[in-house]
Scaffold this motif. Structure first.
Motif, PDB file in Angstrom:
ATOM      1  N   THR A  57      -6.456 -70.362  10.794  1.00 42.66           N
ATOM      2  CA  THR A  57      -5.076 -69.900  10.883  1.00 42.66           C
ATOM      3  C   THR A  57      -4.921 -69.087  12.156  1.00 42.66           C
ATOM      4  OG1 THR A  57      -5.612 -67.944   9.600  1.00 42.66           O
ATOM      5  CG2 THR A  57      -4.758 -69.835   8.395  1.00 42.66           C
ATOM      6  N   VAL A  58      -3.916 -69.429  12.903  1.00 43.13           N
ATOM      7  CA  VAL A  58      -3.656 -68.739  14.156  1.00 43.13           C
ATOM      8  C   VAL A  58      -2.504 -67.784  13.913  1.00 43.13           C
ATOM      9  CG1 VAL A  58      -2.972 -69.032  16.560  1.00 43.13           C
ATOM     10  CG2 VAL A  58      -4.417 -70.745  15.458  1.00 43.13           C
ATOM     11  N   PHE A  59      -2.747 -66.550  14.254  1.00 44.33           N
ATOM     12  CA  PHE A  59      -1.717 -65.550  14.060  1.00 44.33           C
ATOM     13  C   PHE A  59      -0.830 -65.525  15.295  1.00 44.33           C
ATOM     14  CE2 PHE A  59      -5.143 -64.153  11.298  1.00 44.33           C
ATOM     15  CZ  PHE A  59      -4.453 -64.037  10.114  1.00 44.33           C
ATOM     16  N   LYS A  60       0.427 -65.779  15.071  1.00 46.72           N
ATOM     17  CA  LYS A  60       1.390 -65.785  16.166  1.00 46.72           C
ATOM     18  C   LYS A  60       2.083 -64.435  16.216  1.00 46.72           C
ATOM     19  CE  LYS A  60       2.351 -70.687  15.649  1.00 46.72           C
ATOM     20  NZ  LYS A  60       3.373 -71.683  15.360  1.00 46.72           N
ATOM     21  N   ALA A  61       2.474 -64.086  17.414  1.00 47.44           N
ATOM     22  CA  ALA A  61       3.219 -62.842  17.579  1.00 47.44           C
ATOM     23  C   ALA A  61       4.575 -63.012  16.897  1.00 47.44           C
ATOM     24  CB  ALA A  61       3.406 -62.523  19.050  1.00 47.44           C
ATOM     25  N   PRO A  62       5.075 -61.967  16.260  1.00 47.20           N
ATOM     26  CA  PRO A  62       6.365 -62.101  15.593  1.00 47.20           C
ATOM     27  C   PRO A  62       7.472 -62.318  16.623  1.00 47.20           C
ATOM     28  CG  PRO A  62       5.626 -59.823  15.553  1.00 47.20           C
ATOM     29  CD  PRO A  62       4.508 -60.635  16.104  1.00 47.20           C
ATOM     30  N   ARG A  63       8.420 -63.123  16.204  1.00 45.78           N
ATOM     31  CA  ARG A  63       9.565 -63.390  17.091  1.00 45.78           C
ATOM     32  C   ARG A  63      10.423 -62.149  17.209  1.00 45.78           C
ATOM     33  NH1 ARG A  63      12.489 -68.657  14.992  1.00 45.78           N
ATOM     34  NH2 ARG A  63      10.763 -69.357  13.734  1.00 45.78           N
ATOM     35  N   PRO A  64      11.021 -61.974  18.371  1.00 46.81           N
ATOM     36  CA  PRO A  64      11.936 -60.835  18.491  1.00 46.81           C
ATOM     37  C   PRO A  64      13.144 -61.053  17.581  1.00 46.81           C
ATOM     38  CG  PRO A  64      12.005 -62.188  20.479  1.00 46.81           C
ATOM     39  CD  PRO A  64      10.903 -62.723  19.619  1.00 46.81           C
TER      40      PRO A  64
END
Length: 167
Positions: A57-64
């Protein structure tokens, strides 16, 4: 069945294709899974195709956050400053009468001297404040007796009993 040259070559091919040892044993026939593993080990076959692994699982930065557009006719509210939270009152230990604490109300600095029969419904603990250790001052005097200094003199009967061992 023995390991013939044809069977060894088939084993090498199936191992390189990424089949498991039990799958290879079924296809070869007459050998067990452990026999396949042993032969692979003796042959030094290690460069096999890796079995499929679950994707990490790749953790993505939260969207603004998207800007919220309000209807032009709705007036904007001005945020009120938060009220200053009242300071909680300091915790004070109330001198309780002995026998008022239950298992559910017994705290860390409360006397854990049992009062009554644990099998009965009215079983409680002392519950008074304990400064050091599990018991209040009164119960710690009962629980912990000072060590006696010096030996007590033995009676003539005890002396005779101890001498019988050596006679």
């Amino acid at each position: 069945m023995g390991w013939t040259d044809e069977r060894v070559e088939l084993l090498k091919k199936l191992w390189q294709d990424g089949l498991s040892a039990s799958q290879i044993a079924k296809q070869l026939g007459g050998v067990t899974r452990n026999a396949v593993i042993g032969k692979v080990h003796r042959l030094g076959l290690s460069g096999r195709a890796a079995p499929s692994k679950p994707a990490r699982t790749v953790f993505k930065a939260p969207r603004p956050a998207r800007p919220v557009t309000a209807a032009p006719s709705a007036p904007r509210r001005i945020a009120e400053p938060p009220a200053v939270a009242a300071q909680p009152a300091p915790v004070r230990y109330v001198e309780e009468a002995p026998g008022t604490a239950t298992v559910l109300t017994l705290g860390a600095h409360m006397c854990k001297w049992p009062i009554g029969d644990p099998a009965m419904d009215n079983f409680t603990f002392c519950g008074r404040r304990s400064s050091e250790g599990p018991y209040c001052h009164e119960h710690s005097q009962v629980a912990y007796q000072p060590a006696q200094t010096g030996k007590k003199k033995s009676s003539a009967a005890e002396l005779a009993r101890s001498l019988r061992r050596y006679i």
